[in-house]
Structure formats: C-alpha cells, structure tokens
Design an enzyme around this catalytic site. Structure first.
Site, PDB file in Angstrom:
ATOM      1  CD  GLU A  30      -2.930  -0.893  -0.155  1.00 17.29           C
ATOM      2  OE1 GLU A  30      -2.941   0.203  -0.751  1.00 17.29           O
ATOM      3  OE2 GLU A  30      -3.577  -1.880  -0.557  1.00 17.29           O
ATOM      4  CE1 TYR A  36      -6.488   3.110  -0.604  1.00 16.65           C
ATOM      5  CE2 TYR A  36      -4.129   3.102  -0.140  1.00 16.65           C
ATOM      6  CZ  TYR A  36      -5.243   2.532  -0.737  1.00 16.65           C
ATOM      7  OH  TYR A  36      -5.109   1.368  -1.437  1.00 16.65           O
ATOM      8  CG  ASP A  70      -7.731   4.775  -4.460  1.00 15.95           C
ATOM      9  OD1 ASP A  70      -8.982   4.741  -4.538  1.00 15.95           O
ATOM     10  OD2 ASP A  70      -7.002   4.090  -5.192  1.00 15.95           O
ATOM     11  CB  CYS A  90     -19.382  -0.818 -15.886  1.00 15.71           C
ATOM     12  SG  CYS A  90     -19.370  -0.460 -14.118  1.00 15.71           S
TER      13      CYS A  90
END
Length: 354
Positions: free
Chosen positions: A38, A121, A139, A203
């Site tokens: 991360e 985050y 994010d 999508c």
DNA sequence: AATTCGGGGGC
DNA sequence: GCCCCAGAATT
C-alpha cells in the site's frame, strides 16, 4: 438517496472475485506485506510497483528485517520509485510496531493511524485487506468511481471532499467482505471506470450507476486545481581526481530527494561562474572540462534544467561534510535519483571512448 | 486549505 | 504538452 446498496455490493464483489488481476500482494494477507504494497502504491502505478515489491520483500521479508535495515541500503531498494520519504516513514512505522505492539500491526483505525506514514487511505486499506475490518480506503480510484455511481460533483481537489467519499463508503461497504469491496472499487477504477473514456458497457455496476443513466460519466469527477511548475537551471559536475575517483555529495536530510546522493550541482545564476564555485567549495584545482548532454528532469512541482560537465581535478584536499571522493564501484552502491542515474550512464559512455 | 514531496505512462 | 496514479506530512 441511493437505492441499490445491496445490488451494488453483490455485483462489485462478484466481479472482483471473478476478474481481479493476479498481483503479488494478492497472494497474502500478511499485514506487513499488505502495508508495504500500500505504501508503494501511493501515487504510483501497479506495473511500476510490482518489481519493487518483489525485490523489497526479498530483501526485507519480515517487519523485523525492515526494522533492522540500514538507511542507505533501504533507500537503494527504493531507488527510482520516488517519494522517498515513504520508505523512511515505513521503516519508522514498522519499528513502532516491533517495539510497541509486539510486532503485530494494530487492528483499529485509531491505533494504526498513529503509525508514521499511515494516513486515512493506508489505514483503511491495511485494515480491510489484511484483517477484514470494514473501514473505508478512499483513493483517487474510489473517488472517481463513486463520483459517477452516486453523481457527486464536489471538487475532489478539496480536502473536505474526501470526507464526503469516506462517509459514502461507510454506508455502501459490504460488511461480509470489506476486502473484496474496497479492492473491487479500486480495481474497477483502474480497469473499467477510467479517467478518460470509461468502459461503461463492460461495467458490472452499470445498472446501479447514476451518472450512466442520468449524466455523463466522463465528465466526473470534478477537479479544479492544477500545479504550477518552476524551472531551475543547474550545472551538474562529474568531477574526477587523478586516481579516477568521483566527487559525490549527499543531499540534506529533509526536503526534495532527502539523503539521496548526487553529483554536485550548482544553481546557475547571473554572474556566477559555476565551475569556479565548485573548485572553491570542494577544495580542488580545475585542470580540465568536458561537456555532457543537457538533461531535463520533471518533478511534480518543479523542473530541473541541467547541463552536465566532466571536470578533472588536481591538488584535491579534504572535501566538505556530506561529500566524498569515491570509486565508481562505491558510487553504484549509493541511492541516486533517476536524473543522477542518467548522468552516470552518460559518464560511462564518455569514459568508454577514452 | 495549500504546498511539498518522484517518476512514469497514457493520450 | 497535460493528466493521473491504491496519498501523507508539513505548513
């Protein structure tokens, strides 16, 4: 009011579990390894991170190994990845975990957020992915996806807007699978719901996307700010002494490229003779000068316009603090910024010719 | 709230 | 060129 929470969760999580990319950090739930990934992924693309992640965990397989690392070697492993304070903060945070938490990464947002380099985050990402804790991890991807799905037109350049999205995630998040939900949002943003020309027809949550039905997805999110970049001209000097050693200096411990090494460079200003400045500052006599190719290096907020030179030095005396005469082999072990690696590559070519 | 932190890739 | 990227710390 959003009416599709349950359907959205199901469609997103199932899509993620079916279509997710095979990435190195998706083979583990070790909180240390998730944490490393991360931090590397902050403002950095997946494809860029992969080789760094593999190498980093090879060199520092455990929190204890990272805690024990020396800084120069640590920076060398981060070389080229950018935002070098990330790795210093990561080591500081890992040391806190080793010393104060018995080596176990804390499992609450409150505690994990006290660790160096762990912001809102990263806290949510590690908690949800490593521990399955239902916490937001907002994010750029998440803001883009949700700005479209929920038709939020607040300016994402404003800090307070992120809180809007954090609240939205906490209302939407799938408590049965926070990890797949958060990663699914990011994966969707990276692969489908892209900044320009999103692939809405592919999508999985199109049916639940407000912008797809009522607006223009590609017009979201709204983002105002643009950065102004200053240009700074530098002369960069590769100085050789009579034994072929090279003069190197370490940058200050704070600020841009902190603690990285470089060939000495002097800002070019009116009425300043840069090579004379060099000879005086680093205590040598100037005995020759060759030109290298000019090089432009673009940072987020400024541009270095660099002219490179090779200088021959004689009568070399003790160099100042944070600088040293080193052999080429020694130079290679130092952490160098990308612009300095480019000059080093040029220098090798020039040297071959002689 | 605004600025400072790298570097690369897509268009 | 411009924009953005699995952001955080500092001011």
């Amino acid at each position: 009011m959003y009416r599709y929470t349950k359907q959205f969760q199901k469609a997103l999580v199932e899509w993620f579990n079916r279509e997710k990319r095979d990435l190195p950090w998706r083979h583990t739930t070790d909180p240390y390894k998730i944490w490393v990934s991360e931090v590397m992924l902050q403002q950095t693309r997946v494809d860029t991170v992969i080789p760094y992640y593999e190498n980093f965990l090879e060199k520092f397989p455990t929190a204890q190994a990272l805690a024990d690392a020396n800084e120069e070697f640590l920076l060398k492993q981060w070389e080229g990845l950018g935002y070098y304070s990330r790795v210093r903060n990561l080591q500081a945070g890992v040391r806190e975990v080793v010393e104060n938490y018995g080596g176990v990464v804390p499992k609450t947002r409150e505690e994990i957020s006290t660790l160096k380099g762990v912001g809102p985050y990263t806290a949510g990402a590690v908690l949800s992915i490593a521990y399955g804790v239902p916490e937001h991890a907002v994010d750029g991807n998440v803001m883009r996806v949700l700005s479209r799905v929920l038709m939020i037109d607040e300016d994402i350049a404003l800090p307070k807007t992120k809180k809007t999205f954090e609240r939205a995630v906490m209302e939407l998040i799938d408590y049965d699978n926070p990890s797949a939900f958060n990663q699914g949002l990011m994966e969707l943003g990276a692969m489908v719901c892209t900044p320009t020309s999103p692939s809405c027809l592919l999508c999985p949550v199109r049916d639940y996307c407000t912008a797809f039905h009522e607006g223009e997805p590609e017009k979201l999110p709204v983002k105002t700010k643009k950065v102004k970049t200053k240009k700074i001209p530098y002369d960069v000097f590769i100085v050789e002494d009579e034994q072929g050693r090279i003069l190197m200096e370490q940058r200050p411990e704070t600020g841009l490229l902190a603690n990285m090494w470089q060939f000495p460079m002097v800002e070019v200003k009116k009425d300043v003779v840069t090579d004379s400045v060099m000879a005086e500052m680093y205590h040598f006599e100037l005995a020759g000068k060759d030109h290298l190719m000019p090089l432009k290096h673009v940072f987020s907020h400024l541009v270095w316009q660099m002219d490179g030179y090779i200088l021959r030095a004689t009568d070399v005396e003790e160099p100042p603090e944070r600088s040293a005469w080193l052999t080429l082999d020694e130079v290679e072990k130092l952490p160098l910024s990308v612009s300095m690696q480019k000059f080093l590559a040029q220098y090798r070519i020039e040297r071959q010719k002689l």
